[in-house]
Scaffold this motif. Sequence first.
Motif, mmCIF file in Angstrom:
data_model
loop_
_atom_site.group_PDB
_atom_site.id
_atom_site.type_symbol
_atom_site.label_atom_id
_atom_site.label_comp_id
_atom_site.label_asym_id
_atom_site.label_seq_id
_atom_site.Cartn_x
_atom_site.Cartn_y
_atom_site.Cartn_z
ATOM 1 N N GLN A 1 62.268 -19.801 -26.595
ATOM 2 C CA GLN A 1 62.045 -20.133 -28.188
ATOM 3 C C GLN A 1 60.237 -19.611 -28.062
ATOM 4 O OE1 GLN A 1 63.818 -21.329 -30.397
ATOM 5 N NE2 GLN A 1 62.061 -20.895 -31.620
ATOM 6 N N ASP A 2 59.624 -19.920 -27.093
ATOM 7 C CA ASP A 2 58.081 -19.384 -27.149
ATOM 8 C C ASP A 2 58.052 -17.813 -27.598
ATOM 9 O OD1 ASP A 2 57.345 -21.907 -26.505
ATOM 10 O OD2 ASP A 2 56.879 -21.627 -24.380
ATOM 11 N N LEU A 3 58.840 -17.268 -26.802
ATOM 12 C CA LEU A 3 58.834 -15.668 -26.949
ATOM 13 C C LEU A 3 59.274 -15.325 -28.316
ATOM 14 C CD1 LEU A 3 58.479 -12.730 -26.157
ATOM 15 C CD2 LEU A 3 60.546 -12.977 -24.863
ATOM 16 N N SER B 1 62.203 -5.016 -14.724
ATOM 17 C CA SER B 1 61.317 -4.004 -14.959
ATOM 18 C C SER B 1 60.807 -3.787 -16.299
ATOM 19 C CB SER B 1 61.578 -2.945 -14.297
ATOM 20 O OG SER B 1 62.651 -2.597 -14.584
ATOM 21 N N ASP B 2 61.826 -3.941 -17.277
ATOM 22 C CA ASP B 2 61.704 -3.454 -18.625
ATOM 23 C C ASP B 2 60.665 -4.415 -19.260
ATOM 24 O OD1 ASP B 2 63.599 -1.597 -18.505
ATOM 25 O OD2 ASP B 2 65.230 -2.833 -19.382
ATOM 26 N N ILE B 3 60.686 -5.576 -18.963
ATOM 27 C CA ILE B 3 59.706 -6.759 -19.429
ATOM 28 C C ILE B 3 58.407 -6.310 -18.754
ATOM 29 C CG2 ILE B 3 59.199 -9.176 -19.537
ATOM 30 C CD1 ILE B 3 61.962 -9.861 -19.455
ATOM 31 N N ASP B 4 58.296 -5.910 -17.272
ATOM 32 C CA ASP B 4 57.066 -5.579 -16.730
ATOM 33 C C ASP B 4 56.603 -4.257 -17.372
ATOM 34 O OD1 ASP B 4 57.551 -7.323 -14.785
ATOM 35 O OD2 ASP B 4 58.522 -5.995 -13.617
ATOM 36 N N ARG B 5 57.232 -3.668 -17.770
ATOM 37 C CA ARG B 5 56.661 -2.545 -18.687
ATOM 38 C C ARG B 5 55.958 -2.749 -19.712
ATOM 39 N NH1 ARG B 5 60.637 1.017 -16.313
ATOM 40 N NH2 ARG B 5 61.752 0.650 -18.447
ATOM 41 N N LEU B 6 56.897 -3.583 -20.681
ATOM 42 C CA LEU B 6 56.307 -4.000 -22.085
ATOM 43 C C LEU B 6 54.798 -4.796 -21.834
ATOM 44 C CD1 LEU B 6 56.303 -4.361 -24.958
ATOM 45 C CD2 LEU B 6 58.130 -6.135 -24.766
ATOM 46 N N ILE B 7 55.075 -5.541 -20.853
ATOM 47 C CA ILE B 7 53.590 -6.529 -20.564
ATOM 48 C C ILE B 7 52.349 -5.458 -20.220
ATOM 49 C CG2 ILE B 7 52.745 -7.934 -18.840
ATOM 50 C CD1 ILE B 7 55.237 -9.779 -18.741
ATOM 51 N N ALA B 8 52.770 -4.469 -19.239
ATOM 52 C CA ALA B 8 51.684 -3.751 -18.945
ATOM 53 C C ALA B 8 51.175 -2.874 -20.017
ATOM 54 C CB ALA B 8 52.139 -2.756 -17.888
ATOM 55 N N ALA B 9 52.022 -2.213 -20.931
ATOM 56 C CA ALA B 9 51.563 -1.430 -22.229
ATOM 57 C C ALA B 9 50.904 -2.641 -22.910
ATOM 58 C CB ALA B 9 52.922 -1.103 -22.939
ATOM 59 N N LEU B 10 50.981 -3.775 -23.156
ATOM 60 C CA LEU B 10 50.441 -4.695 -24.046
ATOM 61 C C LEU B 10 49.003 -4.873 -23.442
ATOM 62 C CD1 LEU B 10 53.138 -7.199 -24.923
ATOM 63 C CD2 LEU B 10 51.742 -6.069 -26.693
ATOM 64 N N GLY B 11 49.071 -5.021 -22.233
ATOM 65 C CA GLY B 11 47.800 -5.287 -21.305
ATOM 66 C C GLY B 11 46.943 -4.150 -21.557
ATOM 67 N N LEU C 1 51.303 -13.322 -26.533
ATOM 68 C CA LEU C 1 52.502 -12.303 -26.216
ATOM 69 C C LEU C 1 52.919 -12.218 -24.887
ATOM 70 C CD1 LEU C 1 55.235 -11.088 -27.651
ATOM 71 C CD2 LEU C 1 53.527 -9.386 -28.449
ATOM 72 N N ILE C 2 51.706 -11.601 -24.222
ATOM 73 C CA ILE C 2 52.080 -11.352 -22.680
ATOM 74 C C ILE C 2 52.272 -12.634 -21.898
ATOM 75 C CG2 ILE C 2 50.922 -10.542 -20.378
ATOM 76 C CD1 ILE C 2 49.181 -8.700 -22.285
ATOM 77 N N ALA C 3 51.914 -13.823 -22.202
ATOM 78 C CA ALA C 3 52.292 -14.833 -21.468
ATOM 79 C C ALA C 3 53.701 -15.182 -21.601
ATOM 80 C CB ALA C 3 51.267 -16.019 -21.996
ATOM 81 N N VAL D 1 59.296 -15.748 -19.766
ATOM 82 C CA VAL D 1 60.902 -15.594 -19.945
ATOM 83 C C VAL D 1 61.250 -14.624 -18.688
ATOM 84 C CG1 VAL D 1 62.413 -13.883 -21.224
ATOM 85 C CG2 VAL D 1 61.039 -15.561 -22.506
ATOM 86 N N ARG D 2 60.374 -13.638 -18.274
ATOM 87 C CA ARG D 2 60.748 -12.905 -17.031
ATOM 88 C C ARG D 2 60.844 -13.769 -15.825
ATOM 89 N NH1 ARG D 2 55.961 -9.626 -15.325
ATOM 90 N NH2 ARG D 2 55.492 -11.550 -14.963
ATOM 91 N N ASP D 3 59.869 -14.565 -15.730
ATOM 92 C CA ASP D 3 59.796 -15.788 -14.457
ATOM 93 C C ASP D 3 60.624 -16.857 -14.443
ATOM 94 O OD1 ASP D 3 58.190 -13.535 -13.559
ATOM 95 O OD2 ASP D 3 56.537 -14.404 -14.142
#
Lengths: 203, 203
Positions: free
Chosen positions: A7-9, A37-47, B42-44, B49-51
């Motif tokens: 829900q947070d997401l 790993s898809d979520i990882d890539r999205l997180i990395a791009a946002l960062g 958003l990253i958090a 969700v990933r973890d």
Amino acid sequence: MYEGPIQDLIDELAKQPGLGPKGAQRIAFHLLAGEKSDIDRLIAALGRVRDDVVFCAECGNVSANRLCRICSDSRRDATKICVVEEPKDVHAIERTKEFTGRYHVLGGALDPLSGIGPDQLRIRELLRRLANQEDGVDVSEVIVATDPNTEGEATATYLQRMLKDFPGLSVTRLASGLPMGGDLEFADELTLGRALSGRRILA
Amino acid sequence: MYEGPIQDLIDELAKQPGLGPKGAQRIAFHLLAGEKSDIDRLIAALGRVRDDVVFCAECGNVSANRLCRICSDSRRDATKICVVEEPKDVHAIERTKEFTGRYHVLGGALDPLSGIGPDQLRIRELLRRLANQEDGVDVSEVIVATDPNTEGEATATYLQRMLKDFPGLSVTRLASGLPMGGDLEFADELTLGRALSGRRILA
């Protein structure tokens, strides 16, 4: 309501333009069903966007370095500056492949009702660019490419007034008229009126 | 193409369902123009969700714990299990506030052309739930709430066959018929046919 993290997401995604709760839910479940790993890539791009994107010290466009790709490219014609509202307008003009000069990104358009006056835009930076010209290179043309709407037109008029006293500088404005591929019959009165008053001599 | 990080973010966003390059670009620039703390949130949310999201050991719904909120709620009627395809279907049925039983999430529907057979769905887990019933609680009804399309109907037929030999268990299917608030005149033939063959006695 879903449990905790999902829900947070969904809530965070639903804040983005063009995404409502349904669209946000669809993306959240798509991410959940996919590889971590898809979520990882999205997180990395946002960062990286958060940490590494800066605004070009010269033109104000988004950039990975102190000077953007265009301002640091000596092949670009420094005598022409195209003034736009937003970085995406730079992108739109670049796609035409018709312009070889430099840009200046204002960061918006004049909109007094929303509290956006000249000081909220990068107009002072533009005047400074025109005043502190490098030796040998004189800006000969400023093309005002703000949007053809109320705010964009007001900004163009303001810039025209500010720039009229620079010696040897012509200030131009993008043409208004019928969109290519369009149909005269379906053009709105304002556009058709502009097309008429801006008519060109063919022969 | 934008410079580095922004283009990477646009590319990642454009992979999400319902977002094309234009929508992705709009969100990327919205994030860029906003506060860095918005990107942080958003990253958090993505990281959690990933973890932290797991699937309920009992029903297979998304959950923050080993057992989801519904399976760990002793007030929910354990004699009824509603079988759905996806977690979002649980959400849809919960919204009706008409169902007080438990759920079982299959993780999809039978679709041989896409390589989804009974072993790819949580059907074995459903049979195990029905076989290993806690003392005192007998499941008396399994409501098959798969989608009313080809795959969902095939899944319903398959489940009906698998469950018919459980003693004292009735297997039911959601009613098909005219959507409420709809217009008979505009109903498709299949829906109207189902509404007719499933007609109820009023008096």
